[in-house]
Design a protein around this motif. Structure first.
Motif, PDB file in Angstrom:
ATOM      1  N   ALA A  68      50.887 -28.823 -38.998  1.00 34.69           N
ATOM      2  CA  ALA A  68      50.202 -29.483 -40.032  1.00 34.69           C
ATOM      3  C   ALA A  68      50.901 -29.675 -41.148  1.00 34.69           C
ATOM      4  N   VAL A  69      51.485 -28.631 -41.696  1.00 33.18           N
ATOM      5  CA  VAL A  69      52.217 -28.538 -42.674  1.00 33.18           C
ATOM      6  C   VAL A  69      53.313 -29.563 -42.951  1.00 33.18           C
ATOM      7  N   LEU A  70      53.927 -29.936 -41.904  1.00 32.95           N
ATOM      8  CA  LEU A  70      54.641 -30.963 -41.906  1.00 32.95           C
ATOM      9  C   LEU A  70      54.305 -32.441 -42.427  1.00 32.95           C
ATOM     10  N   VAL A  71      52.957 -32.590 -41.582  1.00 32.72           N
ATOM     11  CA  VAL A  71      52.432 -34.148 -41.839  1.00 32.72           C
ATOM     12  C   VAL A  71      51.766 -33.878 -43.393  1.00 32.72           C
ATOM     13  N   ALA A  72      51.235 -32.735 -43.768  1.00 33.97           N
ATOM     14  CA  ALA A  72      50.467 -32.703 -45.064  1.00 33.97           C
ATOM     15  C   ALA A  72      51.559 -32.881 -45.991  1.00 33.97           C
ATOM     16  N   GLN A  73      52.958 -33.012 -46.014  1.00 31.84           N
ATOM     17  CA  GLN A  73      53.784 -33.164 -47.032  1.00 31.84           C
ATOM     18  C   GLN A  73      53.508 -34.579 -47.735  1.00 31.84           C
ATOM     19  N   ARG A  74      53.092 -35.544 -47.227  1.00 31.61           N
ATOM     20  CA  ARG A  74      52.710 -36.734 -47.651  1.00 31.61           C
ATOM     21  C   ARG A  74      51.337 -36.938 -47.874  1.00 31.61           C
ATOM     22  N   ALA A  75      50.375 -35.884 -47.641  1.00 30.85           N
ATOM     23  CA  ALA A  75      48.986 -36.100 -47.937  1.00 30.85           C
ATOM     24  C   ALA A  75      48.672 -36.349 -49.194  1.00 30.85           C
ATOM     25  N   ASP A  76      47.538 -36.947 -49.531  1.00 26.76           N
ATOM     26  CA  ASP A  76      46.747 -37.073 -50.744  1.00 26.76           C
ATOM     27  C   ASP A  76      45.815 -35.616 -50.929  1.00 26.76           C
ATOM     28  N   VAL A  77      45.245 -35.380 -49.814  1.00 25.43           N
ATOM     29  CA  VAL A  77      44.312 -34.197 -49.709  1.00 25.43           C
ATOM     30  C   VAL A  77      44.710 -33.285 -48.491  1.00 25.43           C
ATOM     31  N   VAL A  78      44.718 -32.012 -48.869  1.00 26.83           N
ATOM     32  CA  VAL A  78      45.358 -31.170 -47.883  1.00 26.83           C
ATOM     33  C   VAL A  78      44.009 -29.898 -47.452  1.00 26.83           C
ATOM     34  N   ASP A  79      43.747 -30.058 -46.283  1.00 24.65           N
ATOM     35  CA  ASP A  79      42.727 -29.073 -46.058  1.00 24.65           C
ATOM     36  C   ASP A  79      43.102 -28.333 -44.802  1.00 24.65           C
ATOM     37  N   LEU A  80      44.005 -27.143 -45.039  1.00 29.29           N
ATOM     38  CA  LEU A  80      44.812 -26.150 -44.091  1.00 29.29           C
ATOM     39  C   LEU A  80      44.196 -24.792 -44.318  1.00 29.29           C
ATOM     40  N   ASP A  81      42.949 -24.680 -44.524  1.00 24.93           N
ATOM     41  CA  ASP A  81      42.375 -23.253 -45.024  1.00 24.93           C
ATOM     42  C   ASP A  81      42.165 -22.261 -43.802  1.00 24.93           C
ATOM     43  N   GLY A  82      42.283 -22.875 -42.566  1.00 26.94           N
ATOM     44  CA  GLY A  82      41.697 -22.066 -41.270  1.00 26.94           C
ATOM     45  C   GLY A  82      41.866 -20.663 -41.462  1.00 26.94           C
ATOM     46  N   PRO A  83      43.286 -20.056 -41.516  1.00 29.68           N
ATOM     47  CA  PRO A  83      43.327 -18.809 -41.421  1.00 29.68           C
ATOM     48  C   PRO A  83      42.715 -18.109 -42.484  1.00 29.68           C
ATOM     49  N   LEU A  84      42.496 -18.471 -43.768  1.00 27.24           N
ATOM     50  CA  LEU A  84      41.651 -17.949 -44.726  1.00 27.24           C
ATOM     51  C   LEU A  84      40.307 -17.580 -44.460  1.00 27.24           C
TER      52      LEU A  84
END
Length: 329
Positions: free
Chosen positions: A287-303
């Motif tokens: 998902a980090v690859l897709v998120a490079q172009r995102a306005d909002v990133v929500d990738l906190d699952g491991p946290l």
């Protein structure tokens, strides 16, 4: 020459630190399915989270992946996978395993294989679970130094909840996720309360299929489709009701479709959010690859987990670095 692949499938349980609560309920562990593909020289992994909202179970998803074993052994490739399985968690795990395998086999990063520039660190949202206003305020106060907080709402009394969070974290940018928990009667009042609290985006306020009211009101802040957005063919119908779309690999069915969805969302004039389920770094990495172009990133699952897998993504506060090849891609 046809590449014949071996397959292994595993169901894993990862404890959550405390509990994770949204409008539909709480859980204390993340159950994931991991698919691993090998070509005799290299191996690639992909992780998915079956989504009960769409009728998925870990057993059913594992069985759907296992059912493709004969076709994988006969040479099914990533392109053929897109037609072999529908969008969803099972295809996500296999699709991401294909990307990882190709990266390992060629010595090129998944980003390079996807035609992307070198990956950059991202700033991710951090989730505040729904609860009583005072509970949410305490949680927000503990995380008030983070630049972006995602606040779970979707029950009666939400204006008090978002006001309490804002008081506890006055400097943070706030986004809200109602998880389909509002109805038309309270929609405008809840959006107004969010606007008053300085919220910049609200995810999926109304249930999928019952969200027509969004086209009939003046939306004071951006509204983002989550449960109403699946794969590419769902996006055109969102225009007029939504301002943004949340792309999740488990809904889209993998990195291949998620990259295509992101491009289609941009073509339609929809802002892009990239989100996740509660899962390990192996789920977040593609998902980090897709998120490079995102306005909002929500990738906190491991946290949100009590522990992560080896060679995890590196988080420094709310900053998340690109994955190492030892993890994925």
């Amino acid at each position: 020459m046809t590449r014949r692949l071996s397959l292994s499938v595993a169901i894993e349980r990862w404890p959550i630190a405390g509990s994770f609560t949204i409008s539909r309920g709480s859980k204390t562990e993340a159950m994931v399915v991991v698919a691993e593909l090998g070509d005799g020289k290299a191996r690639g992994r992909g992780e998915c989270v079956p989504y009960a909202r769409y009728g998925e179970t870990v057993e059913g998803v594992a069985a759907a992946i296992e059912a493709l074993r004969p076709r994988l052994e006969a040479g099914l490739d990533r392109s053929g996978l897109q037609a072999a399985l529908p969008p969803g968690a099972a295809r996500n795990a296999l699709d991401c395993a294909f990307w990882d395998l190709e990266a390992k086999a060629t010595g090129r990063s998944a980003a390079e294989l996807a035609g992307l520039p070198p990956l950059k660190p991202l700033v991710t949202a951090y989730t505040i679970s729904i609860g009583a206003p005072e509970e949410m305020a305490r949680a927000a106060e503990r995380e008030a130094q983070r630049p972006l907080l995602k606040v779970k709402l979707g029950r009666d009394g939400d204006p008090a909840r978002i006001a309490a969070v804002r008081r506890a974290a006055p400097g943070a940018t706030l986004i809200v996720d109602a998880n389909e928990g509002w109805d038309e009667r309270h929609l405008e009042a809840n959006l107004a309360a969010c606007a008053e609290a300085g919220v910049t985006l609200v995810e999926q306020p109304l249930p999928d299929g019952r969200d027509g009211a969004l086209a009939r009101i003046a939306r004071p802040i951006a509204v983002c489709a989550d449960e109403s957005a699946h794969a590419r063919d769902s996006l055109a119908a969102l225009t007029g009701r939504y301002d943004a779309v949340n792309v999740k690999l488990d809904k889209a069915g993998g990195l291949t479709e998620a990259l295509a969805m992101a491009a289609e969302a941009e073509r339609l004039g929809l802002k892009l959010m990239v989100g996740c389920m509660v899962a390990t770094s192996l789920s977040m990495a593609p998902a980090v690859l897709v998120a490079q172009r995102a306005d909002v990133v929500d990738l906190d699952g491991p946290l949100l987990l009590a522990r992560d897998r080896p060679e995890p993504l590196h988080y420094a506060g709310s900053r998340v670095d690109p994955p190492s090849p030892a993890l994925w891609g």
